[in-house]
Scaffold this active site. Sequence first.
Site, PDB file in Angstrom:
ATOM      1  N   GLY A 117      40.001 158.475  40.240  1.00  0.00           N
ATOM      2  CA  GLY A 117      39.841 158.006  38.856  1.00  0.00           C
ATOM      3  C   GLY A 117      41.117 157.375  38.315  1.00  0.00           C
ATOM      4  N   SER A 123      37.214 155.290  45.375  1.00  0.00           N
ATOM      5  CA  SER A 123      35.800 155.288  45.793  1.00  0.00           C
ATOM      6  C   SER A 123      35.555 154.294  46.923  1.00  0.00           C
ATOM      7  CB  SER A 123      34.871 154.912  44.640  1.00  0.00           C
ATOM      8  OG  SER A 123      35.201 155.619  43.500  1.00  0.00           O
ATOM      9  N   ASP A 167      36.846 145.641  45.099  1.00  0.00           N
ATOM     10  CA  ASP A 167      37.495 146.808  45.715  1.00  0.00           C
ATOM     11  C   ASP A 167      37.137 146.912  47.192  1.00  0.00           C
ATOM     12  OD1 ASP A 167      38.091 147.148  43.097  1.00  0.00           O
ATOM     13  OD2 ASP A 167      36.978 149.015  42.822  1.00  0.00           O
TER      14      ASP A 167
END
Length: 382
Positions: A117, A123, A167
């Site tokens: 986070g 992730s 990402d």
Amino acid sequence: MNLASRLSEAKARSARLFRAPGRVNIIGEHTDYNDGLVLPTNTALYTWLTISPRLDRTVQVTTRNLRDTQSFSLDDIRRSEKPGWLDYVKGVAALIEIEGIRLQGAEISVDSEIPIGGGLSSSASLELATANALLEISGATMKPQQMAALCQQAEQQYAGVNCGIMDQYSVACCPRGEAMRLDCRSLEATSVVIPADISFVVTDSGVKHSLPDGGYNNRADECQKALALIQEIEPGIQSLRDISVTGLQKFESLLDVLSLRRARHVVTENHRVDSACAALASNDIEKLGKLVSESHTSLRDDFEVSCKEIETLVEIADACDGVLGSRMVGAGFGGCILSVTHTSRVAESIEKINSDYGKIIGDAPWIHVVAQANPAAEVDTQ
Ligand code: GLA
């Protein structure tokens, strides 16, 4: 734990070792899901993953960071009732099987160095480490670009985050030690050299964001709404990416205040990405710092994804003599900031940020200097 101990640990367990880096976006934030431009690089903070095959179709995953072990069957993959970290692994496995590749069950252990986070793609890094590992032990291969697209879908469908491609693409494909200008519509990727005179210092504000919680998807919806209003006048415009900075003026009076702000961020940020590439190419590091600061202002005022702690941190970092410009990095709502810093003045800048922000939060902040990293791959245990 260093690489040698990770390798010997994997070897002792007859497991294979995989890793995927974190990504640090230099500029181009909240543009990817608007078909726009981004300029990420990867850093040597890795998600480490060991894997050994099982004879059945169970995937058992242990996360060292969260001290948790959970499992699922490859024959019955469903989103968890209570959403959580396992959904990222499930999503990747499910979509690989949908591609027609039959996976083998596995024992997986994950250990991540990337703050969760924190805006550094923890992730996507988990997704890519998982995809590489599951495919390899099942004797299958996939191109990094295809893996990136699959992992993006997995995050959308299983974690419920309507993320763009930046990402996953960076973690899977960005060449070691370089930045990558990615056109998120055509997926044309161009390597950009990072001059040795600058370093990127990343500092964690300590505020954790959770993308599945809504703020992120909400911004994506707002961009869609702005686009729909613009399309009423010009149906030929397919995404906010098609509008230039001067071209936006034409729509200003037709958009409500919020839609105009969101659109203006995306339009100006795309422009800043190309200006940043030009600044890097001509070693104009002052200009790069200025663009990074402008990006932050736009993210704060027009896109409204900053927060009090990030503002304090940016102010502290920018007050360092060695810092040329700072901004929030990643989705926002907390997480890390990135400071473009003179390489020769990194140590003194870190010391000042540490002490000044440390006084505010009552503890030393987590600080990292971006270092060259390989894209996601297996680490040879032989
Ligand atoms: C998150 C998403 C990315 C991107 C950034 C903001 O990291 O996963 O797709 O939208 O936020 O630039």
